[in-house]
Design a protein around this motif. Structure first.
Motif, PDB file in Angstrom:
ATOM      1  N   ASP A   1       0.843  -1.196   0.000  1.00 43.17           N
ATOM      2  CA  ASP A   1       0.000   0.000   0.000  1.00 43.17           C
ATOM      3  C   ASP A   1       0.886   1.256   0.000  1.00 43.17           C
ATOM      4  O   ASP A   1       1.775   1.392   0.837  1.00 43.17           O
ATOM      5  CB  ASP A   1      -0.889  -0.019   1.253  1.00 43.17           C
ATOM      6  N   PRO A   2       0.658   2.191  -0.911  1.00 45.23           N
ATOM      7  CA  PRO A   2       1.480   3.399  -0.982  1.00 45.23           C
ATOM      8  C   PRO A   2       1.374   4.277   0.269  1.00 45.23           C
ATOM      9  O   PRO A   2       2.267   5.069   0.544  1.00 45.23           O
ATOM     10  CB  PRO A   2       0.978   4.133  -2.230  1.00 45.23           C
ATOM     11  N   ARG A   3       0.313   4.118   1.040  1.00 44.26           N
ATOM     12  CA  ARG A   3       0.204   4.884   2.290  1.00 44.26           C
ATOM     13  C   ARG A   3       1.290   4.460   3.263  1.00 44.26           C
ATOM     14  O   ARG A   3       1.813   5.280   4.031  1.00 44.26           O
ATOM     15  CB  ARG A   3      -1.184   4.702   2.908  1.00 44.26           C
ATOM     16  N   LEU A   4       1.651   3.173   3.251  1.00 48.75           N
ATOM     17  CA  LEU A   4       2.738   2.702   4.109  1.00 48.75           C
ATOM     18  C   LEU A   4       4.067   3.310   3.670  1.00 48.75           C
ATOM     19  O   LEU A   4       4.899   3.676   4.511  1.00 48.75           O
ATOM     20  CB  LEU A   4       2.818   1.181   4.094  1.00 48.75           C
ATOM     21  N   THR A   5       4.253   3.438   2.369  1.00 47.38           N
ATOM     22  CA  THR A   5       5.472   4.073   1.858  1.00 47.38           C
ATOM     23  C   THR A   5       5.538   5.528   2.306  1.00 47.38           C
ATOM     24  O   THR A   5       6.585   6.002   2.758  1.00 47.38           O
ATOM     25  CB  THR A   5       5.515   3.974   0.316  1.00 47.38           C
ATOM     26  N   THR A   6       4.421   6.223   2.206  1.00 43.33           N
ATOM     27  CA  THR A   6       4.378   7.625   2.606  1.00 43.33           C
ATOM     28  C   THR A   6       4.712   7.783   4.081  1.00 43.33           C
ATOM     29  O   THR A   6       5.532   8.639   4.457  1.00 43.33           O
ATOM     30  CB  THR A   6       2.986   8.222   2.305  1.00 43.33           C
ATOM     31  N   MET A   7       4.103   6.963   4.930  1.00 43.46           N
ATOM     32  CA  MET A   7       4.399   7.052   6.364  1.00 43.46           C
ATOM     33  C   MET A   7       5.845   6.677   6.643  1.00 43.46           C
ATOM     34  O   MET A   7       6.514   7.310   7.468  1.00 43.46           O
ATOM     35  CB  MET A   7       3.458   6.157   7.176  1.00 43.46           C
ATOM     36  N   GLY A   8       6.340   5.657   5.974  1.00 39.01           N
ATOM     37  CA  GLY A   8       7.726   5.251   6.166  1.00 39.01           C
ATOM     38  C   GLY A   8       8.688   6.362   5.786  1.00 39.01           C
ATOM     39  O   GLY A   8       9.665   6.630   6.494  1.00 39.01           O
TER      40      GLY A   8
ATOM     41  N   GLU B   1      11.285   8.189   8.299  1.00 41.45           N
ATOM     42  CA  GLU B   1      12.709   8.187   7.960  1.00 41.45           C
ATOM     43  C   GLU B   1      13.247   9.608   7.822  1.00 41.45           C
ATOM     44  O   GLU B   1      14.363   9.901   8.272  1.00 41.45           O
ATOM     45  CB  GLU B   1      12.946   7.400   6.673  1.00 41.45           C
ATOM     46  N   ALA B   2      12.464  10.496   7.200  1.00 42.01           N
ATOM     47  CA  ALA B   2      12.882  11.888   7.059  1.00 42.01           C
ATOM     48  C   ALA B   2      13.004  12.546   8.436  1.00 42.01           C
ATOM     49  O   ALA B   2      13.982  13.251   8.715  1.00 42.01           O
ATOM     50  CB  ALA B   2      11.895  12.656   6.177  1.00 42.01           C
ATOM     51  N   HIS B   3      12.035  12.305   9.305  1.00 37.60           N
ATOM     52  CA  HIS B   3      12.074  12.874  10.647  1.00 37.60           C
ATOM     53  C   HIS B   3      13.304  12.390  11.407  1.00 37.60           C
ATOM     54  O   HIS B   3      14.043  13.187  11.990  1.00 37.60           O
ATOM     55  CB  HIS B   3      10.801  12.512  11.418  1.00 37.60           C
ATOM     56  N   GLN B   4      13.534  11.099  11.399  1.00 35.72           N
ATOM     57  CA  GLN B   4      14.694  10.545  12.116  1.00 35.72           C
ATOM     58  C   GLN B   4      16.003  11.090  11.562  1.00 35.72           C
ATOM     59  O   GLN B   4      16.911  11.441  12.313  1.00 35.72           O
ATOM     60  CB  GLN B   4      14.680   9.018  12.045  1.00 35.72           C
ATOM     61  N   GLY B   5      16.098  11.186  10.257  1.00 34.92           N
ATOM     62  CA  GLY B   5      17.305  11.714   9.634  1.00 34.92           C
ATOM     63  C   GLY B   5      17.527  13.178   9.963  1.00 34.92           C
ATOM     64  O   GLY B   5      18.647  13.602  10.257  1.00 34.92           O
TER      65      GLY B   5
END
Length: 157
Positions: free
Chosen positions: A9-16, A20-24
């Motif tokens: 599901d592309p929604r999982l990609t968006t959340m991931g 990842e952006a936040h952690q980085g």
């Protein structure tokens, strides 16, 4: 039944990507606040106070804006007050309300952090986007924030 389909599901990609952006970003911005002896939470609270009318917020509003419990914000303000960066103020109109207010020392500490912090934000976040992309991102983040965390907005009363 194909059990892999829901995981595509592309929604999982968006959340991931968001996680990842936040952690980085936190990892890239961390040295800027650490250099001034602050945690990310400390800087978040101090900036919220600095950007609020009178450079102060009700403790309950600061708790909501930082996503802390009342006891969590009390511990945070205790620590920042001990360092001389904030002080507590009573509300003259409501004895039940207490404010956290930025001290001149707190404003000075934020001033020490800002050049490196803003440079890191520019390098790792805002500077990577075109003005149009940044405008769209900010608009989208406001929509999501207002729906998911409406208490994070500053109160005007």
């Amino acid at each position: 039944m194909d059990t892999t389909e829901p995981f595509d599901d592309p929604r999982l990609t968006t959340m991931g990507l968001l996680f990842e952006a936040h952690q980085g970003l936190v990892a890239k911005l961390d040295p800027a606040w650490r250099a001034a002896g602050l945690s990310g939470l400390d800087l978040n609270a101090l900036l919220r106070l600095a950007r609020s009318p009178g450079r102060r917020l009700r403790m309950s509003d600061l708790a909501a804006q930082t996503a802390l419990s009342t006891s969590g914000v009390t511990r945070l303000v205790d620590r920042l007050a001990k360092a001389g960066l904030v002080r507590r103020e009573s509300s003259p109109g409501d004895r039940r309300s207490t404010y956290a207010a930025l001290t001149p020392e707190g404003a000075e500490r934020i001033g020490q952090v800002m050049p490196g912090y803003l440079a890191a934000i520019e390098r790792w976040f805002t500077g990577l986007l075109t003005p149009e992309q940044l405008d769209a991102l900010v608009a989208g983040l406001r929509v999501i924030r207002d729906a998911a965390h409406p208490d994070a907005t500053a109160r005007t009363d």
